[in-house]
Scaffold this motif. Structure first.
Motif, PDB file in Angstrom:
ATOM      1  N   PRO A  24       0.872  -1.329   0.017  1.00  0.00           N
ATOM      2  CA  PRO A  24       0.185   0.108  -0.035  1.00  0.00           C
ATOM      3  C   PRO A  24       1.063   1.509  -0.023  1.00  0.00           C
ATOM      4  CG  PRO A  24       0.181  -0.893   2.222  1.00  0.00           C
ATOM      5  CD  PRO A  24       0.940  -1.918   1.247  1.00  0.00           C
ATOM      6  N   ASP A  50      -4.264  10.228  -4.944  1.00  0.00           N
ATOM      7  CA  ASP A  50      -4.973   9.406  -4.203  1.00  0.00           C
ATOM      8  C   ASP A  50      -5.888   8.445  -5.047  1.00  0.00           C
ATOM      9  OD1 ASP A  50      -6.055   8.550  -1.476  1.00  0.00           O
ATOM     10  OD2 ASP A  50      -7.835   9.600  -2.227  1.00  0.00           O
ATOM     11  N   SER A  53      -3.893   5.481  -6.290  1.00  0.00           N
ATOM     12  CA  SER A  53      -3.477   4.417  -5.214  1.00  0.00           C
ATOM     13  C   SER A  53      -4.564   3.620  -4.513  1.00  0.00           C
ATOM     14  CB  SER A  53      -2.638   5.192  -3.876  1.00  0.00           C
ATOM     15  OG  SER A  53      -3.719   6.027  -3.282  1.00  0.00           O
ATOM     16  N   SER A  54      -5.676   4.054  -4.809  1.00  0.00           N
ATOM     17  CA  SER A  54      -6.893   3.358  -4.310  1.00  0.00           C
ATOM     18  C   SER A  54      -7.790   2.604  -5.672  1.00  0.00           C
ATOM     19  CB  SER A  54      -7.828   4.127  -3.386  1.00  0.00           C
ATOM     20  OG  SER A  54      -8.182   5.331  -4.430  1.00  0.00           O
TER      21      SER A  54
END
Length: 158
Positions: A24, A50, A53-54
């Motif tokens: 992560p 963000d 990354s998700s």
């Protein structure tokens, strides 16, 4: 002894394995990345990182834009696209391209992997194969090259 390329073609040695997990990203790294690129830290840039990354790993610029615009309605597609390009040029994002399909982006993983991409549906499977890595090194050495990196994308049908 059988030729390694023949063994690979037959799948006799080290068949591709799908990567199941990914390290992560710590959101505190995002500011460092932006600063390292020599850019000002903005909410829009943080939102783009963000988004990368998700959720799904391989996303198009349009998909990133659609997610980010929900949080930041003032952002434009050109802003997303330009920042993705800068991230790619700086090595923080990897771009996967296939024929006439839109480029897909992923935060550059800490652990190297290669891609199998379906030409029909666009599905991307990540895999590692030490035999392929060794052959690439042998080829580079035979031609007096020092490898600094590579991107292997294999195309077919799932």
């Amino acid at each position: 002894m059988m030729d390694p390329m023949f063994q690979l073609a037959r799948g006799a040695q080290n068949p591709p394995e799908k990567l199941v997990s990914r390290d992560p990203w710590d959101k505190s790294e995002f500011k460092r990345i932006i600063r390292e690129m020599g850019l000002k830290v903005t909410g829009q840039r943080l939102s783009i990182l963000d988004s990368l990354s998700s959720g799904r790993v391989h996303v198009t610029a349009q998909e990133v834009f659609e997610e980010v615009v929900e949080k930041s309605p003032e952002i434009g597609f050109a802003t997303v696209y330009r920042f993705l390009k800068k991230l790619k040029d700086s090595g923080f994002v990897t771009e996967v391209r296939m024929g006439g399909m839109p480029a897909r982006y992923e935060l550059t993983p800490r652990k190297h992997h290669d891609h199998l991409t379906c030409q029909k549906c666009g599905k991307i499977v990540e895999f590692e194969n030490q035999t392929i890595e060794a052959i690439q090194l042998q080829i580079a050495k035979a031609h007096n090259f020092k490898l600094t990196g590579h991107l292997l994308e294999l195309y077919g049908l799932c």
